[in-house]
Design an enzyme around this catalytic site. Structure first.
Site, PDB file in Angstrom:
ATOM      1  N   THR B 163       0.956  -1.320   0.055  1.00 10.36           N
ATOM      2  CA  THR B 163      -0.001  -0.065  -0.071  1.00 10.36           C
ATOM      3  C   THR B 163       0.950   1.101  -0.006  1.00 10.36           C
ATOM      4  O   THR B 163       1.140   1.686  -1.072  1.00 10.36           O
ATOM      5  CB  THR B 163      -0.913   0.084   1.122  1.00 10.36           C
ATOM      6  OG1 THR B 163      -0.351  -0.024   2.446  1.00 10.36           O
ATOM      7  CG2 THR B 163      -1.768  -1.079   1.126  1.00 10.36           C
ATOM      8  N   THR B 200      -0.769  -2.675  10.323  1.00  9.05           N
ATOM      9  CA  THR B 200      -1.300  -2.477   8.960  1.00  9.05           C
ATOM     10  C   THR B 200      -0.279  -3.420   8.468  1.00  9.05           C
ATOM     11  O   THR B 200       0.585  -3.012   7.492  1.00  9.05           O
ATOM     12  CB  THR B 200      -1.637  -1.547   8.285  1.00  9.05           C
ATOM     13  OG1 THR B 200      -2.624  -0.872   8.836  1.00  9.05           O
ATOM     14  CG2 THR B 200      -1.979  -2.136   6.808  1.00  9.05           C
ATOM     15  N   ASN B 409       0.211  10.930   5.915  1.00  2.00           N
ATOM     16  CA  ASN B 409      -0.933  10.612   6.578  1.00  2.00           C
ATOM     17  C   ASN B 409      -1.869  11.602   6.657  1.00  2.00           C
ATOM     18  O   ASN B 409      -3.109  11.468   7.019  1.00  2.00           O
ATOM     19  CB  ASN B 409      -0.642  10.144   8.113  1.00  2.00           C
ATOM     20  CG  ASN B 409       0.104   8.729   7.909  1.00  2.00           C
ATOM     21  OD1 ASN B 409      -0.875   7.881   7.505  1.00  2.00           O
ATOM     22  ND2 ASN B 409       1.117   8.507   8.478  1.00  2.00           N
ATOM     23  N   SER B 414      -7.093  11.523   0.167  1.00  2.00           N
ATOM     24  CA  SER B 414      -7.290  12.564  -0.673  1.00  2.00           C
ATOM     25  C   SER B 414      -7.090  12.034  -2.243  1.00  2.00           C
ATOM     26  O   SER B 414      -6.397  11.339  -2.328  1.00  2.00           O
ATOM     27  CB  SER B 414      -6.616  13.748  -0.482  1.00  2.00           C
ATOM     28  OG  SER B 414      -7.079  13.929   0.768  1.00  2.00           O
TER      29      SER B 414
END
Lengths: 414, 414
Positions: B163, B200, B409, B414
């Site tokens: 990611t 994560t 972060n 966005s």
């Protein structure tokens, strides 16, 4: 130390408030050059005969020599005058035996200069940790400080205790009581290393109330738990946090007695000042651009509610989302999940202001991202989480995490 | 999501390692457009008949549907083939009942396409929280995934699960055992929301060892506590953390038996891969420019040592000081103080690398700031704290806190 060029955008619009004279207290502030140059960095408060003093302190196990000295002295008898001296620039923390000697030297010199029993002389130091405090620079200025003592000096005193603060912090209230008015005036400094169990936070509150030391201590302990122990900037706890309250007894109002209406009114007034100062500290959090109230309800216990509030208020991912004006409620869910409190994903309700964003384990059917994004543009943000499990509640106040925090703290000592 | 333009400066110099074929495993990776476009975002691993599968998972109370599904399935019988499917871009966490339906739809479709019992199909999802997973985009690609299955596909698979990672993470080891060699190859993704109880973080490890499910589970649980549960980037815990290990049993080496030398050698090999991957995750921590090992010794207990290590490794003030290459050991003292562990200021010893900076409650007589400042310029920093009280020890790994973290972060969605 990184230069702070601009005042926090969250600073009170009206500037520093007009603080009243508290009968029985005189202030002086001047440049001693402890570390900074070109600004006042030492303040002295002289307190009249019989002033009662109470306080709350950091719970850090590495607390500074000055904090340990204050803790020893608070609760002693209230005979004779008293004094509080504070320096900015050097915290005299983790300075070994020399740190204790520095505190003893300063308090002895004040005792001699002002004719005050040494057990009634309180000091605080704030600033860099681990460097010897050049206490001679302070004692060399005692005659000047003594000569400058002035009952109108409180606002200069509030400026003298600042470190990375971008504005001085003051608050005041008057309470109508039996036989006359009681005044309270307080000052505080922040602004990093702010977390429950206080912070690099120094708070001094002065009142003309007549009140016993033990009652004053009870009230300030209770109010600390509802105010300063509910704020966080970065979850870091200072070695130097100190709140001292001094009651001169000069008000014409009758002596406060626990459990009475005037006493409760005084407590509410005291708490309102402490809450105001606590909020001002958060609003001057290093790099802060948003003030965030984190409300938690529906927890199985108060302690669980506090865990959740703290997990949200201290989460770097929540705080950076607020900085980015991003209604990223997924990070609230994450923080609830990591808090260690009992939680059921499918009973969670999350609101930004009055906007319900998530309920029953998923995004609310009425929610749309534009609403959330518009709300996040405000300076003051309220994030509410209802766990739907019980009646435990808590509130915490924090600020966002921005580039300003990094800039200030990655280069503090350079 | 903020664009990640550059690879972490802490990325392994040699790039992604050459991972061996693990007999019994085939991989496929492709673009399903779950959220991202122009990159692979789904990976499938097909595991041969009899593969044993063990795993460790986030302890978040708001964990995702896929995590709950994996937890239900791990420990079941090892008959028939198995599969692991992972998508990046959407974590399918806090997506209500729809989240469970999505997992069921994907696992059913894989079961049908590959002829695998649904109870042997494991999935993970990583990415944004709270948005419905467009699972049809994944199932629409199952035929293509099946056609692409290749025993050499592991490095593409490692890229598909990224990611905000700036580089794919892989590690491998070979163990000489009775009757032949055992191979282990693993992949991981980070890189924010990393804290004990995982992160994560998704980790998949493949081996050709013959080993029972219960022994494999014991080993992976033990190794997780010494590796992935000792790293932190930002103290935030993800809802989706998953580590799965699959053992195909295709190695010619004899079946591993608990308590034997070959088993211990396998455990050490497994742990070394997990530690390598854990370090790679920290080195790719969002915005990281320094890798920090926090060593704590001399605590009254292991639990106290962990408290201190965690307080140091998670302190924003310590992490920003590291970012600023500032040997600000005062902030280490502060972190020890706030940790809640038993500590005596005057018995503390603090070292940066081999340089003793503080001892006996104050700066070390041999220390000078230039030495410390030079040391802090390194990419890899070791901060050691001895509490001088007992024999409790702990180690944690973390990275610095920089503008990069804020940039990534404050603008993730966005």
């Amino acid at each position: 130390m990184a230069k702070i060029e601009t005042v926090s955008p969250l600073a009170p619009k009206g500037g520093f408030p007009q603080l009243p004279v508290i009968d029985g207290v005189r202030f002086a502030a001047l440049e001693a050059g402890v570390r900074y140059s070109g600004r006042v960095d030492v303040m002295l408060a002289e307190l009249c005969d019989g002033t009662t003093i109470a306080g709350t302190f950091t719970r850090s196990s590495t607390r500074s020599a000055a904090v340990l000295d204050c803790q020893d002295k608070v609760g002693g008898n209230s005979k004779g005058k008293a004094a509080i001296l504070v320096n900015a620039g050097n915290s005299n923390a983790f300075t070994g035996k020399g740190g204790f000697d520095a505190v003893a030297s300063i308090t002895k010199a004040i005792s001699d200069a002002l004719g005050i029993d040494q057990s009634r002389v309180f000091t605080s130091s704030t600033g860099v940790i681990g460097e010897p405090l050049k206490w001679e620079r302070i004692t060399a200025k005692l005659d000047d400080l003594k000569a400058a003592l002035d009952e109108n000096g409180i606002s200069d005193a509030a400026r003298a205790i600042m470190t990375t603060d971008t504005y001085p912090k003051g608050s005041t209230v008057e309470i109508a009581a039996d036989g006359g008015t009681i005044k309270i005036a307080g000052m505080a400094k922040g602004s990093g290393m702010i977390a429950p169990d206080m912070a690099t936070m120094l708070v001094y509150i002065f009142t003309d109330a007549k009140v016993s030391q033990s009652l004053l201590q009870d009230m300030v302990t209770r109010a600390t738990n509802e105010t300063f122990n509910c704020i966080t900037v970065d979850s870091d706890t200072s070695t130097s946090d100190t709140l001292l309250i001094a009651a001169t007894g000069k008000s014409p109002a009758a002596s406060l007695q626990g459990g009475t209406k005037p006493c409760e009114a005084f407590y509410e007034g005291l708490k309102s000042i402490m809450l105001d100062l606590a909020h001002q500290v958060v609003k001057d959090g290093e790099g802060a651009t948003k003030f965030v109230e984190v409300r938690v309800t529906g927890a199985v216990s108060t302690s669980d509610a506090k865990k959740v509030a703290s997990a949200i208020a201290n989460s770097p991912l929540v705080k950076t989302a607020v900085a980015g004006e991003d209604p990223n409620w997924g990070r609230i869910v994450m923080a609830v999940g990591k808090s260690g409190a009992q939680a059921d994903r499918d009973r969670l309700t999350i609101k930004f202001g009055d906007i319900t964003v998530a309920e029953n384990g998923w995004v609310s059917p009425d929610y749309n991202e534009d609403k959330g994004a518009t709300y996040m543009k405000a300076d003051d943000i309220v994030i509410s989480t209802d766990l739907g499990l019980g009646s435990g509640e808590a509130v915490m106040w924090t600020c966002d995490l921005t580039h300003g925090y990094i800039t200030i703290n990655a280069d503090y000592r350079s």
